[in-house]
Design a protein around this motif. Structure first.
Motif, PDB file in Angstrom:
ATOM      1  N   ARG A 159      16.682  -9.352   3.618  1.00 24.01           N
ATOM      2  CA  ARG A 159      16.133  -9.364   1.969  1.00 24.01           C
ATOM      3  C   ARG A 159      16.564  -7.898   1.247  1.00 24.01           C
ATOM      4  N   PRO A 160      17.428  -7.985   0.046  1.00 20.78           N
ATOM      5  CA  PRO A 160      17.901  -6.633  -0.354  1.00 20.78           C
ATOM      6  C   PRO A 160      16.492  -5.971  -1.087  1.00 20.78           C
ATOM      7  N   ARG A 161      16.295  -4.656  -0.443  1.00 24.52           N
ATOM      8  CA  ARG A 161      14.938  -3.868  -0.724  1.00 24.52           C
ATOM      9  C   ARG A 161      15.528  -2.535  -0.794  1.00 24.52           C
ATOM     10  N   LEU A 162      14.377  -1.707  -1.452  1.00 22.89           N
ATOM     11  CA  LEU A 162      14.415  -0.302  -1.160  1.00 22.89           C
ATOM     12  C   LEU A 162      13.675   0.158   0.023  1.00 22.89           C
ATOM     13  N   MET A 163      14.414   0.951   0.811  1.00 27.86           N
ATOM     14  CA  MET A 163      13.640   1.101   2.124  1.00 27.86           C
ATOM     15  C   MET A 163      12.368   2.176   1.765  1.00 27.86           C
ATOM     16  N   CYS A 164      12.426   2.678   0.849  1.00 24.97           N
ATOM     17  CA  CYS A 164      11.345   3.807   0.512  1.00 24.97           C
ATOM     18  C   CYS A 164      10.007   2.914  -0.084  1.00 24.97           C
ATOM     19  N   MET A 165      10.308   1.698  -0.391  1.00 27.40           N
ATOM     20  CA  MET A 165       9.275   0.890  -1.069  1.00 27.40           C
ATOM     21  C   MET A 165       8.738  -0.433  -0.427  1.00 27.40           C
ATOM     22  N   THR A 166       9.291  -0.343   1.038  1.00 28.85           N
ATOM     23  CA  THR A 166       8.870  -1.368   1.807  1.00 28.85           C
ATOM     24  C   THR A 166       8.207  -0.626   3.028  1.00 28.85           C
ATOM     25  N   ARG A 167       6.622  -1.256   2.888  1.00 28.08           N
ATOM     26  CA  ARG A 167       5.678  -0.225   3.726  1.00 28.08           C
ATOM     27  C   ARG A 167       5.766  -1.006   5.134  1.00 28.08           C
ATOM     28  N   MET A 168       5.737  -0.520   6.120  1.00 27.90           N
ATOM     29  CA  MET A 168       5.578  -0.959   7.517  1.00 27.90           C
ATOM     30  C   MET A 168       4.311  -1.823   7.969  1.00 27.90           C
ATOM     31  N   SER A 169       3.426  -1.750   7.037  1.00 27.33           N
ATOM     32  CA  SER A 169       2.197  -2.589   6.889  1.00 27.33           C
ATOM     33  C   SER A 169       2.637  -4.023   6.758  1.00 27.33           C
ATOM     34  N   GLU A 170       3.697  -4.369   5.941  1.00 26.13           N
ATOM     35  CA  GLU A 170       4.093  -5.779   5.736  1.00 26.13           C
ATOM     36  C   GLU A 170       4.496  -6.318   7.016  1.00 26.13           C
ATOM     37  N   PHE A 171       4.740  -5.633   8.124  1.00 28.73           N
ATOM     38  CA  PHE A 171       5.356  -6.227   9.408  1.00 28.73           C
ATOM     39  C   PHE A 171       4.328  -6.269  10.483  1.00 28.73           C
ATOM     40  N   ALA A 172       4.251  -7.160  11.299  1.00 28.15           N
ATOM     41  CA  ALA A 172       3.423  -7.010  12.434  1.00 28.15           C
ATOM     42  C   ALA A 172       3.814  -5.964  13.352  1.00 28.15           C
ATOM     43  N   GLU A 173       2.934  -5.309  14.062  1.00 27.25           N
ATOM     44  CA  GLU A 173       3.374  -4.323  15.000  1.00 27.25           C
ATOM     45  C   GLU A 173       4.434  -4.718  16.201  1.00 27.25           C
ATOM     46  N   ASP A 174       4.547  -6.233  16.394  1.00 25.82           N
ATOM     47  CA  ASP A 174       5.238  -6.719  17.495  1.00 25.82           C
ATOM     48  C   ASP A 174       6.616  -7.358  16.988  1.00 25.82           C
ATOM     49  N   GLU A 175       6.676  -7.161  15.477  1.00 27.87           N
ATOM     50  CA  GLU A 175       7.851  -7.828  14.750  1.00 27.87           C
ATOM     51  C   GLU A 175       9.052  -6.791  14.694  1.00 27.87           C
ATOM     52  N   VAL A 176      10.220  -7.556  15.203  1.00 28.34           N
ATOM     53  CA  VAL A 176      11.542  -6.583  14.877  1.00 28.34           C
ATOM     54  C   VAL A 176      11.868  -6.608  13.492  1.00 28.34           C
ATOM     55  N   VAL A 177      12.272  -5.311  13.226  1.00 29.47           N
ATOM     56  CA  VAL A 177      12.526  -4.882  11.610  1.00 29.47           C
ATOM     57  C   VAL A 177      14.023  -4.628  11.869  1.00 29.47           C
ATOM     58  N   THR A 178      14.793  -5.561  11.049  1.00 31.08           N
ATOM     59  CA  THR A 178      16.257  -5.427  11.154  1.00 31.08           C
ATOM     60  C   THR A 178      16.618  -4.674   9.860  1.00 31.08           C
ATOM     61  N   VAL A 179      17.474  -3.784  10.031  1.00 34.49           N
ATOM     62  CA  VAL A 179      17.800  -2.873   8.726  1.00 34.49           C
ATOM     63  C   VAL A 179      19.319  -3.030   8.738  1.00 34.49           C
ATOM     64  N   THR A 180      20.219  -3.446   7.697  1.00 35.84           N
ATOM     65  CA  THR A 180      21.453  -3.516   7.676  1.00 35.84           C
ATOM     66  C   THR A 180      22.101  -3.046   6.268  1.00 35.84           C
ATOM     67  N   PRO A 181      23.252  -2.846   6.004  1.00 38.45           N
ATOM     68  CA  PRO A 181      23.799  -2.359   4.806  1.00 38.45           C
ATOM     69  C   PRO A 181      23.757  -3.517   3.750  1.00 38.45           C
ATOM     70  N   MET A 182      23.935  -3.094   2.523  1.00 39.68           N
ATOM     71  CA  MET A 182      23.971  -4.351   1.536  1.00 39.68           C
ATOM     72  C   MET A 182      25.241  -5.107   1.701  1.00 39.68           C
ATOM     73  N   ARG A 183      25.245  -6.147   1.609  1.00 33.37           N
ATOM     74  CA  ARG A 183      26.439  -7.013   2.265  1.00 33.37           C
ATOM     75  C   ARG A 183      27.449  -7.502   0.912  1.00 33.37           C
ATOM     76  N   ALA A 184      27.239  -7.297  -0.250  1.00 33.54           N
ATOM     77  CA  ALA A 184      28.177  -7.329  -1.397  1.00 33.54           C
ATOM     78  C   ALA A 184      29.081  -6.234  -1.319  1.00 33.54           C
ATOM     79  N   PHE A 185      28.906  -5.054  -0.745  1.00 34.66           N
ATOM     80  CA  PHE A 185      29.700  -3.793  -0.962  1.00 34.66           C
ATOM     81  C   PHE A 185      30.347  -3.327   0.202  1.00 34.66           C
TER      82      PHE A 185
END
Length: 256
Positions: A68-94
């Motif tokens: 999901r396109p988001r700002l990294m500085c506005m995405t809190r780690m508390s949104e994810f479970a501790e055992d969840e894999v958080v995938t970070v990729t560059p914007m796809r349209a550019f």
């Protein structure tokens, strides 16, 4: 209280790349950008990432987090479970420059193509006057921080590279709508150009099929589709297909 977070981060450049797995410390109250910074400091010092204010106001740290396109500085780690894999990729349209940094120059090129605010002739800048209701109509659009998440998620740009020459994208169609709503903008009187027709003919307003995906990812909660794009599309339809408007224009042309 800290824990070991599981991150999957895209590493590479314009020639290609891949996702790499990392385990990195995360602490209470942190955001994704904090973890990326810790990753730079402890495991991969050459990881490229663009950021500036870390307060959700500069729009620099745009990326895709779990798709999901988001700002990294506005995405809190508390949104994810501790055992969840958080995938970070560059914007796809550019195009990717390196790692999480993309080349967003497309957006600045589109910005330069939009006719600037055209003040009324004979009125000095200090003498401009507007009613508060007119200020309020477009005030929402001025909150844009140009993170380009709306541009990135718009499928007209994201999935169809061939559309980019003809389509400005939601951010810049919103800019045209803002200027068109401005009661002091006199582009039509000064140059004969109509902003709504410019949006339709030169910036691809007709490509937009109002899926509202741009509104959904806007960190400033600007209602891009409902308050800018749909009203402008309606005005285009009125001018082109409403029989009363067509008749009025016909009569006006005869008188002149």
């Amino acid at each position: 209280m800290g824990y070991q977070a599981h991150f999957r981060v895209w590493r590479g450049d314009a020639d290609g790349g891949d996702l790499h797995d990392f385990t990195v410390e995360a602490n209470e109250g942190e955001v994704v950008l904090d973890i990326i910074h810790r990753l730079q400091a402890t495991q991969c010092g050459d990881l490229a990432v663009r950021w500036n204010c870390k307060a959700g106001k500069c729009g620099s740290c745009s990326a895709e987090i779990n798709g999901r396109p988001r700002l990294m500085c506005m995405t809190r780690m508390s949104e994810f479970a501790e055992d969840e894999v958080v995938t970070v990729t560059p914007m796809r349209a550019f195009p990717v420059i390196r790692d999480l940094v993309t080349d967003v120059s497309f957006n600045y090129e589109k910005a330069r193509e939009i006719p600037a605010f055209s003040p009324p002739k004979g009125v000095a800048a200090g003498d401009y006057r507007m009613h508060q209701v007119d200020v309020g109509r477009s005030q929402e659009f001025r909150k844009c921080i140009e993170c380009f998440l709306c541009q990135n998620t718009c499928h007209v740009l994201r999935d169809h590279e061939e559309n980019k020459p003809a389509f400005a994208g939601p951010r810049f169609l919103m800019r045209i709508a803002e200027l068109e709503m401005h009661p002091l903008d006199s582009l039509r009187e000064n140059t004969g150009a109509d902003r709504t027709e410019v949006a339709q003919q030169e910036h691809g307003l007709g490509y937009c099929n109002i899926t509202k995906c741009c509104t959904e990812v806007c960190p400033e909660q600007i209602k891009i589709t409902d308050n800018a794009l749909i009203p402008m599309k309606e005005r285009v339809a009125d001018r082109r297909y409403d029989p009363l408007v067509w008749l009025g224009n016909k009569i006006r042309r005869r008188r002149t």
